[in-house]
Write a protein that holds these residues in place. Structure first.
Motif, short mmCIF file in Angstrom:
data_model
loop_
_atom_site.label_atom_id
_atom_site.label_comp_id
_atom_site.label_asym_id
_atom_site.label_seq_id
_atom_site.Cartn_x
_atom_site.Cartn_y
_atom_site.Cartn_z
N ARG A 48 0.83 -1.21 0.00
CA ARG A 48 0.00 0.00 0.00
C ARG A 48 0.86 1.25 0.00
O ARG A 48 0.51 2.26 -0.62
N ARG A 134 -1.95 -7.78 4.50
CA ARG A 134 -1.87 -6.84 5.63
C ARG A 134 -0.55 -7.01 6.38
O ARG A 134 0.04 -6.03 6.84
N GLU A 149 0.13 7.74 12.69
CA GLU A 149 -0.61 8.76 11.92
C GLU A 149 -0.28 8.66 10.43
O GLU A 149 -1.16 8.77 9.58
N ARG A 152 -2.16 5.80 8.97
CA ARG A 152 -3.58 6.15 8.74
C ARG A 152 -3.74 6.96 7.45
O ARG A 152 -4.70 6.78 6.70
N ILE A 153 -2.79 7.84 7.18
CA ILE A 153 -2.84 8.64 5.95
C ILE A 153 -2.71 7.73 4.74
O ILE A 153 -3.48 7.81 3.78
N GLU A 155 -3.37 4.63 4.48
CA GLU A 155 -4.54 3.77 4.37
C GLU A 155 -5.84 4.54 4.18
O GLU A 155 -6.92 3.95 4.17
N GLY A 156 -5.72 5.86 4.03
CA GLY A 156 -6.89 6.67 3.74
C GLY A 156 -7.82 6.87 4.91
O GLY A 156 -9.00 7.14 4.75
N GLU A 157 -7.25 6.77 6.11
CA GLU A 157 -8.08 6.90 7.32
C GLU A 157 -7.75 8.17 8.10
O GLU A 157 -8.13 8.29 9.27
N ALA A 158 -7.06 9.11 7.49
CA ALA A 158 -6.67 10.32 8.20
C ALA A 158 -7.91 11.13 8.54
O ALA A 158 -8.89 11.17 7.78
N SER A 159 -7.87 11.78 9.67
CA SER A 159 -9.02 12.63 10.06
C SER A 159 -9.08 13.82 9.13
O SER A 159 -8.07 14.39 8.75
N GLN A 160 -10.28 14.18 8.78
CA GLN A 160 -10.48 15.28 7.83
C GLN A 160 -10.49 16.62 8.54
O GLN A 160 -10.89 16.83 9.57
#
Length: 160
Positions: A48, A134, A149, A152-153, A155-160
């Motif tokens: 990924r 994974r 953090e 998460r970015i 994997e596209g899960e960063a907070s907006q």
């Protein structure tokens, strides 16, 4: 040289599609090959994190099924940062060996999937493949020293 084992991949793709060719196949004008059968590199390329990097290095070539497709030509691929291994460092060597083992497992799982005849067996294999994928991603994050953090970015899960 083209008859030797190599990593092959398409010119345009919307996901990592790097494959090990051990059959001596020739690649046409819509694909490329790397003259190596390095399983460590194959794992890195299909991760990924590598795809995340490619999405910033390459130029999108339109969309298909709602996903961007990217050109995988040399001028973009040469910019992909590949983590080198320090074989004098036991921890680094262990990570390399773990990657090679995971990629060998993944190749075997895909062979099993190709030979599977029942839907139940295929479903089970898809689950094991996803878990192995994974594990490879987690190892790549470790190799590159990503923080939670940053993961998460990627994997596209960063907070907006």
């Amino acid at each position: 040289v083209l008859e030797n084992p190599k990593i092959i991949y398409p010119d345009i793709t919307k996901e990592p599609r790097f494959h090990l060719d051990s059959t001596g196949a020739y690649v046409g004008n819509t694909g490329y090959s790397l003259g190596t059968d390095d399983l460590y590199l194959l794992g890195i390329l299909n991760s990924r994190l590598s795809w995340f990097a490619i999405s910033f290095i390459s130029i999108p070539f339109g969309t298909r099924a709602g996903e961007y497709r990217y050109r995988m030509i040399y001028q973009y691929m040469e910019q992909l940062p590949i983590r080198t291994i320090d074989f004098d460092d036991p921890a680094d060597r262990a990570r390399h060996d773990r990657m090679v083992k995971l990629v060998e497992t993944m190749l075997d799982l895909h062979r099993q999937l190709g030979a599977a005849t029942s839907e139940a067996a295929k479903k089970t294999l898809h689950g094991v493949i996803a878990n192995t994928d994974r594990e490879i991603d987690a190892l790549v994050y470790e190799l590159y020293g990503l923080t939670p953090e940053e993961i998460r970015i990627v994997e596209g899960e960063a907070s907006q």
